[in-house]
Design a protein around this motif. Structure first.
Motif, PDB file in Angstrom:
ATOM      1  N   ASN A   1     -37.111 -12.917  -5.203  1.00  0.00           N
ATOM      2  CA  ASN A   1     -38.423 -12.863  -4.582  1.00  0.00           C
ATOM      3  C   ASN A   1     -39.519 -13.097  -5.611  1.00  0.00           C
ATOM      4  O   ASN A   1     -39.259 -13.104  -6.812  1.00  0.00           O
ATOM      5  CB  ASN A   1     -38.609 -11.484  -3.935  1.00  0.00           C
TER       6      ASN A   1
ATOM      7  N   THR B   1     -42.176 -14.736  -0.975  1.00  0.00           N
ATOM      8  CA  THR B   1     -40.981 -15.139  -0.241  1.00  0.00           C
ATOM      9  C   THR B   1     -39.754 -14.422  -0.788  1.00  0.00           C
ATOM     10  O   THR B   1     -39.700 -14.043  -1.954  1.00  0.00           O
ATOM     11  CB  THR B   1     -40.725 -16.662  -0.325  1.00  0.00           C
TER      12      THR B   1
ATOM     13  N   PHE C   1     -31.460 -21.534  10.114  1.00  0.00           N
ATOM     14  CA  PHE C   1     -32.182 -20.683   9.168  1.00  0.00           C
ATOM     15  C   PHE C   1     -32.128 -21.346   7.797  1.00  0.00           C
ATOM     16  O   PHE C   1     -31.059 -21.516   7.222  1.00  0.00           O
ATOM     17  CB  PHE C   1     -31.564 -19.279   9.118  1.00  0.00           C
TER      18      PHE C   1
ATOM     19  N   THR D   1     -35.437 -19.220   3.583  1.00  0.00           N
ATOM     20  CA  THR D   1     -36.668 -18.671   3.025  1.00  0.00           C
ATOM     21  C   THR D   1     -37.308 -17.731   4.033  1.00  0.00           C
ATOM     22  O   THR D   1     -37.515 -18.095   5.185  1.00  0.00           O
ATOM     23  CB  THR D   1     -37.660 -19.796   2.660  1.00  0.00           C
ATOM     24  N   ILE D   2     -37.610 -16.525   3.583  1.00  0.00           N
ATOM     25  CA  ILE D   2     -38.287 -15.532   4.409  1.00  0.00           C
ATOM     26  C   ILE D   2     -39.699 -15.386   3.857  1.00  0.00           C
ATOM     27  O   ILE D   2     -39.881 -15.072   2.677  1.00  0.00           O
ATOM     28  CB  ILE D   2     -37.543 -14.182   4.385  1.00  0.00           C
ATOM     29  N   HIS D   3     -40.674 -15.650   4.685  1.00  0.00           N
ATOM     30  CA  HIS D   3     -42.082 -15.585   4.283  1.00  0.00           C
ATOM     31  C   HIS D   3     -42.613 -14.189   4.582  1.00  0.00           C
ATOM     32  O   HIS D   3     -42.418 -13.667   5.685  1.00  0.00           O
ATOM     33  CB  HIS D   3     -42.887 -16.639   5.043  1.00  0.00           C
ATOM     34  N   CYS D   4     -43.280 -13.612   3.599  1.00  0.00           N
ATOM     35  CA  CYS D   4     -43.725 -12.228   3.715  1.00  0.00           C
ATOM     36  C   CYS D   4     -45.154 -12.068   3.221  1.00  0.00           C
ATOM     37  O   CYS D   4     -45.660 -12.892   2.462  1.00  0.00           O
ATOM     38  CB  CYS D   4     -42.830 -11.314   2.878  1.00  0.00           C
TER      39      CYS D   4
ATOM     40  N   TRP E   1     -42.316 -10.029   7.722  1.00  0.00           N
ATOM     41  CA  TRP E   1     -41.025 -10.674   7.457  1.00  0.00           C
ATOM     42  C   TRP E   1     -40.897 -11.778   8.495  1.00  0.00           C
ATOM     43  O   TRP E   1     -40.738 -11.487   9.684  1.00  0.00           O
ATOM     44  CB  TRP E   1     -39.937  -9.634   7.631  1.00  0.00           C
TER      45      TRP E   1
ATOM     46  N   ASP F   1     -39.474 -15.852   9.560  1.00  0.00           N
ATOM     47  CA  ASP F   1     -38.683 -17.067   9.353  1.00  0.00           C
ATOM     48  C   ASP F   1     -39.459 -18.204   9.999  1.00  0.00           C
ATOM     49  O   ASP F   1     -39.696 -18.179  11.202  1.00  0.00           O
ATOM     50  CB  ASP F   1     -37.297 -16.909   9.988  1.00  0.00           C
TER      51      ASP F   1
ATOM     52  N   ASP G   1     -40.918 -13.015  13.629  1.00  0.00           N
ATOM     53  CA  ASP G   1     -42.135 -12.570  12.965  1.00  0.00           C
ATOM     54  C   ASP G   1     -42.134 -11.055  13.104  1.00  0.00           C
ATOM     55  O   ASP G   1     -42.489 -10.525  14.153  1.00  0.00           O
ATOM     56  CB  ASP G   1     -43.358 -13.200  13.636  1.00  0.00           C
TER      57      ASP G   1
ATOM     58  N   HIS H   1     -37.444  -1.844  10.685  1.00  0.00           N
ATOM     59  CA  HIS H   1     -37.667  -3.288  10.794  1.00  0.00           C
ATOM     60  C   HIS H   1     -37.906  -3.545  12.274  1.00  0.00           C
ATOM     61  O   HIS H   1     -36.998  -3.406  13.089  1.00  0.00           O
ATOM     62  CB  HIS H   1     -36.443  -4.056  10.285  1.00  0.00           C
TER      63      HIS H   1
ATOM     64  N   GLN I   1     -32.820 -14.356  17.421  1.00  0.00           N
ATOM     65  CA  GLN I   1     -33.310 -13.046  17.013  1.00  0.00           C
ATOM     66  C   GLN I   1     -32.351 -11.931  17.404  1.00  0.00           C
ATOM     67  O   GLN I   1     -32.245 -10.930  16.695  1.00  0.00           O
ATOM     68  CB  GLN I   1     -34.707 -12.812  17.588  1.00  0.00           C
TER      69      GLN I   1
END
Length: 146
Positions: free
Chosen positions: A37, A48, A59, A62-65, A80, A82, A89, A109, A119
């Motif tokens: 990260n 990320t 998928f 990459t996880i955008h945060c 968190w 994708d 989201d 989460h 999901q």
């Protein structure tokens, strides 16, 4: 009772909150128990996580945060998401509560759309991962850093 669109973990860690906090906010330590990260514990910081891509599930890995809240030794909350088409989201919140000589870690989460096939799979997979392998990895890093 757990809401179906949330993953919740309630775990006692036999380490003081300061030690648990350190592995939550140090990007190198976080990489050892979660994922590589570019995290910084600053509200508004966008970063990320780099996970293993899963092309069959569309998928990209990459996880955008974004950091939503930071209360040292008490609370860390991040988004968190994708962005590879799943629509995931969500929000991950860690709460640390001193308990005896250790820390009660409460992780949530939330924000899964269980009507989405991707999901729903992510919820099941991540739920078992958060509860088992992630907690084990956290304990390993805590032990190594003690």
């Amino acid at each position: 009772m757990t809401e179906p669109d949330k993953i919740e973990v309630d775990q006692f860690l036999p380490y003081p909150p300061a030690q648990v906090w350190r592995i939550l906010v140090d990007p190198d330590l976080m990489a050892r128990w979660l994922m590589p990260n570019d995290f910084k514990p600053v509200v508004g910081h966008q970063f990320t996580f780099q996970a293993k891509p899963m092309p069959a599930l569309h998928f990209a890995g990459t996880i955008h945060c974004e950091v939503l809240a930071v209360e040292p030794e008490r609370l860390l909350q991040i988004t968190w998401a994708d962005r590879s088409g799943s629509g995931l989201d969500s929000v991950v919140t860690w709460r640390l509560v001193p308990e005896g000589r250790g820390t009660r870690m409460l992780m949530e989460h939330s924000g899964f759309d269980l009507d989405s096939p991707f999901q729903a799979v992510a919820h099941r997979t991540m739920g078992s991962g958060w509860r088992s392998s992630v907690v084990r990895s956290m304990l390993t890093v805590l032990e190594q850093e003690s």
